[in-house]
Write a protein that holds these residues in place. Structure first.
Motif, PDB file in Angstrom:
ATOM      1  N   UNK A  76      24.545  29.731  31.165  1.00  0.00           N
ATOM      2  CA  UNK A  76      23.452  29.290  30.290  1.00  0.00           C
ATOM      3  C   UNK A  76      22.722  30.478  29.669  1.00  0.00           C
ATOM      4  N   UNK A  77      22.509  31.523  30.456  1.00  0.00           N
ATOM      5  CA  UNK A  77      21.841  32.714  29.933  1.00  0.00           C
ATOM      6  C   UNK A  77      22.672  33.353  28.830  1.00  0.00           C
ATOM      7  N   UNK A  78      23.975  33.457  29.057  1.00  0.00           N
ATOM      8  CA  UNK A  78      24.863  34.027  28.041  1.00  0.00           C
ATOM      9  C   UNK A  78      24.890  33.163  26.782  1.00  0.00           C
ATOM     10  N   UNK A  79      24.994  31.849  26.950  1.00  0.00           N
ATOM     11  CA  UNK A  79      25.012  30.952  25.792  1.00  0.00           C
ATOM     12  C   UNK A  79      23.733  31.088  24.980  1.00  0.00           C
ATOM     13  N   UNK A  80      22.598  31.144  25.656  1.00  0.00           N
ATOM     14  CA  UNK A  80      21.315  31.305  24.966  1.00  0.00           C
ATOM     15  C   UNK A  80      21.225  32.615  24.218  1.00  0.00           C
ATOM     16  N   UNK A  81      21.720  33.682  24.838  1.00  0.00           N
ATOM     17  CA  UNK A  81      21.693  34.998  24.197  1.00  0.00           C
ATOM     18  C   UNK A  81      22.584  35.015  22.965  1.00  0.00           C
ATOM     19  N   UNK A  82      23.770  34.443  23.081  1.00  0.00           N
ATOM     20  CA  UNK A  82      24.696  34.413  21.939  1.00  0.00           C
ATOM     21  C   UNK A  82      24.118  33.592  20.785  1.00  0.00           C
ATOM     22  N   UNK A  83      23.482  32.482  21.107  1.00  0.00           N
ATOM     23  CA  UNK A  83      22.875  31.649  20.063  1.00  0.00           C
ATOM     24  C   UNK A  83      21.721  32.394  19.387  1.00  0.00           C
ATOM     25  N   UNK A  84      20.899  33.052  20.180  1.00  0.00           N
ATOM     26  CA  UNK A  84      19.759  33.787  19.626  1.00  0.00           C
ATOM     27  C   UNK A  84      20.212  34.964  18.766  1.00  0.00           C
TER      28      UNK A  84
END
Length: 192
Positions: free
Chosen positions: A100-108
């Protein structure tokens, strides 16, 4: 000649400060221990020059900031020794949380990368961030923290000298002004 370093104990605040520094920044001929192409070794786990280059490149792609190699080496040493200690004492970090942290970072970051394309060292930097957050949240017992600190204190670290020198309990980057350091958790021990 490679230099070996031994970590001093860290507490919650120091671990957070070290990682905060990494996040704030936008989170070769001579090898270590005679192994050409080695950037550092932590408790027998070797990290290659190629891995370091790939980490710097991917971190820059994710954050828009290229962290100098010597600083990235310092961050990765700190990350590796903390995660090894956490694994040893059974401090679990949810793979779902890392995901989830990686997905959020990639989206941001509006990155074209997918989570599956994140290389292991960068993934471990995010896992380390979750470790620090877990410790700060109080979800880790004082006994586990003490055990982790002991393991960190006893860690065997060998750093390729191209990424800095050991001065006054700190890694000083090549060409850095006095007092400018990439980390302050290391203490030199004799090699050899």
């Amino acid at each position: 000649m490679a230099r070996a370093y031994k970590f001093r104990s860290i507490g919650k605040t120091l671990a957070a400060a070290a990682l905060a520094s990494a996040v704030a920044l936008g989170l070769s001929a001579c090898g270590t221990s005679g192994s050409p192409g080695t950037a550092f070794i932590v408790n027998g786990e070797s990290f290659s020059e190629t891995d370091l280059t790939d980490t710097v490149t991917q971190w820059a792609e994710l954050s828009g900031v290229e962290v100098p190699r010597d600083q990235m080496a310092g961050f990765l040493v700190e990350t590796t020794v903390r995660l090894q200690a956490a694994d040893e004492v059974g401090v679990g970090l949810s793979e779902e949380d890392v995901q989830q942290t990686l997905e959020g970072t990639l989206a941001q970051a509006n990155s074209d990368l997918s989570v599956s394309q994140i290389i292991p060292p960068v993934r471990e930097m995010f896992r380390d961030l979750l470790l620090v957050n877990t410790v700060q949240s109080g979800a880790v017992s004082e006994e586990q923290i003490t055990e982790m600190n002991t393991l960190i204190s006893d860690a065997s670290i060998t750093l390729n000298p191209r990424y800095g020198t050991f001065t006054d309990g700190q890694i000083q980057a090549p060409g850095a002004l006095p007092g400018t350091v990439t980390g302050n958790l290391l203490e030199e021990i004799p090699v050899g």
